[in-house]
Every structure is written in C-alpha cells, then in structure tokens.
Design an enzyme around this catalytic site. Structure first.
Site, PDB file in Angstrom:
ATOM      1  N   ASP A   1      19.708   0.464 -56.360  1.00 27.75           N
ATOM      2  CA  ASP A   1      19.983  -0.427 -55.522  1.00 27.75           C
ATOM      3  C   ASP A   1      18.137  -0.117 -54.986  1.00 27.75           C
ATOM      4  O   ASP A   1      17.600   0.329 -54.256  1.00 27.75           O
ATOM      5  CB  ASP A   1      20.467  -0.106 -53.782  1.00 27.75           C
ATOM      6  CG  ASP A   1      22.192   0.682 -54.153  1.00 27.75           C
ATOM      7  OD1 ASP A   1      22.777  -0.604 -55.148  1.00 27.75           O
ATOM      8  OD2 ASP A   1      22.407   1.219 -53.737  1.00 27.75           O
TER       9      ASP A   1
ATOM     10  N   ASP B   1      32.013  -6.484 -52.917  1.00 31.64           N
ATOM     11  CA  ASP B   1      31.854  -5.610 -51.505  1.00 31.64           C
ATOM     12  C   ASP B   1      32.452  -5.379 -50.935  1.00 31.64           C
ATOM     13  O   ASP B   1      32.785  -6.534 -49.951  1.00 31.64           O
ATOM     14  CB  ASP B   1      30.132  -5.660 -51.096  1.00 31.64           C
ATOM     15  CG  ASP B   1      29.403  -5.349 -51.762  1.00 31.64           C
ATOM     16  OD1 ASP B   1      29.172  -4.651 -52.950  1.00 31.64           O
ATOM     17  OD2 ASP B   1      27.892  -6.415 -51.651  1.00 31.64           O
TER      18      ASP B   1
END
Length: 254
Positions: free
Chosen positions: A12, A131
């Site tokens: 990330d 997500d």
C-alpha cells in the site's frame, strides 16, 4: 490438475512509501516499495500487489516512476491499482511494468471501463479491486466503497462483484475493510458469499494475523491469499505460510 494457491504481499503506497494501518486508517511507514519488492521476490512471493492508496482520493495518477522501478526488481507478476480512470491509464501501467491492473473507484462510477479494458487488453489482466465493508443497508450485508474506502458507492458488494465479472473482470481482489489490519483472520463469510457468485479467481485480503488464518480462507473459496503487515514487519514469512498450507493439504508453489 489443482492450481496452486498463491501467496501475495501487498504494497500500500502513499507518497512513495509503503504504509500500513488498521481499517484503512492510522497508517505507519513500512519501507521503500522498490526495496520491499526485491525482498519479496527473493523470499518466495508468487505475485505482488502495488496499490497507490491515495491516487483516487487525491484525484491524481498512479506514480508511474515508482511502478516502473518496482517492476524492474521483479520476476513474478505485478498487479498495480490506484487512480486508474481510463483505458489509457491501464495501457500506461502495462507499459510501465504491470502485468495486471486493478480497477476500483472508476469502475464503480463507470462500469463500461471494465468492459472496455477487458476487451482491449484481455480479462486476464483486469483485476476488480473492491473495498468491502459490512452494512445493514444492503441485501447481502456488505457494500462496495470508493476513494480508498472513504465513500459508499451505493452498490451491494456482492451484486457489484458479480456485475463487474460479467463485464469482464478476470480476477477479484477482495479487500475486507472490517478485517483490514486487525490480524483477527480473513472475513470468511464474505469470501464464501463471493465464491458462490463468481467463477474467477478470488484474492482474499484483510485480516491475516497468524499462520492459522490462511488455510480457512482457502476452504472458504480463496484462490490466493494477500497479506501486508505480517510480512512487512517480519511477523510471518512467506515460507512459513506455504509450509502451513502444505500441512493442510493445500497445493502451493515451491
């Protein structure tokens, strides 16, 4: 022939650094993406995922230079996502070293992007990165979010995933926001729901905290297992995960 379950570290990336938090917040620095990519390639990772986590919310492009330098260190497949809004963006990422491209926020705003990208580049390199968080507002109890989990999309997550796969997404990167960074295990109920609806590979993401967490996700229906903090901070090695899975008769790559 049984396909091997893939073990995938996730980078990330925010402002050129790898970060990791809990439930998408309280981020802490985990290192340089190029250095980590090299280390993971040497440590037996089957693939690597690179997510520019603020590209969509900041309304900017993915950092192509970092993607290119990361790809240069790898001899394993690299999936890149974050800030992908057009087929031109997909093309740029593939030209800069990505093997697969993750589409999330822009796909929810314009599902035709998934159809177009799949038609132009082939569904094998188009990954639906979604997500997901629990909610009482949808039939399934899960919703798909946008902008790095900052906004609700209005879509039931399971309905959206099925729709996106029907449009040509060749793989699903299933990010559980509720499990993210908690180290309490993958969201098995979510994986099972998605597995019942789609036939493409599912990458389970969010919640890995100990060796015992990995095999149940495979039983629930995952084809690949993604983890971040346990790998970044040296709590578990990729070799240990593969050895644990082999003990549970899960086929893994050497």
């Amino acid at each position: 022939m049984t396909l091997a379950v893939r073990i995938i570290p996730c980078l990330d990336v925010d402002q050129g650094r790898v970060v990791k938090g809990v439930n998408f917040v309280n981020l802490r620095d985990a290192g340089d993406p190029v250095e980590l990519a090299l280390a993971y390639g040497q440590a037996g990772a089957d693939e690597l995922v690179f997510l520019d986590i603020t590209a969509s919310s900041a309304n900017r492009e993915t950092t192509y230079d970092i993607v290119r330098r990361t790809a240069d260190q790898l001899f394993i497949p690299l999936t890149v996502g974050g800030g992908v809004r057009t087929t031109h963006d997909v093309d740029n990422l593939l030209r800069n070293g990505a093997d697969k491209v993750g589409i999330n926020t822009a796909g929810l705003a314009n599902p035709e992007l998934i159809s177009d990208a799949s038609r132009i580049f082939g569904n094998q390199c188009i990954v639906l990165s979604v997500d997901v968080r629990r909610t009482s507002e949808t039939d399934s109890g899960f919703e798909a979010t946008t902008h790095g989990g900052r906004r609700s999309s209005g879509w039931d997550a399971i309905a959206w995933i099925k729709h996106a796969v029907d449009r040509g997404a060749g793989e699903v990167l299933l990010n559980s926001m509720d499990a993210d960074g908690t180290k309490n295990g993958y969201d098995l109920a979510l994986i099972e729901l998605v597995r019942k609806e789609v036939g493409v590979p599912i990458i389970a993401s969010g919640g890995a905290g100990q060796l015992a967490d990995f095999a149940p996700a495979v039983v629930a229906g995952a084809d690949a297992l993604l983890a971040a903090s346990v790998f970044h901070f040296g709590e578990i090695s990729i070799h240990e995960v593969k050895a644990e899975l082999a003990l549970h008769n899960v086929t893994v790559r050497a």
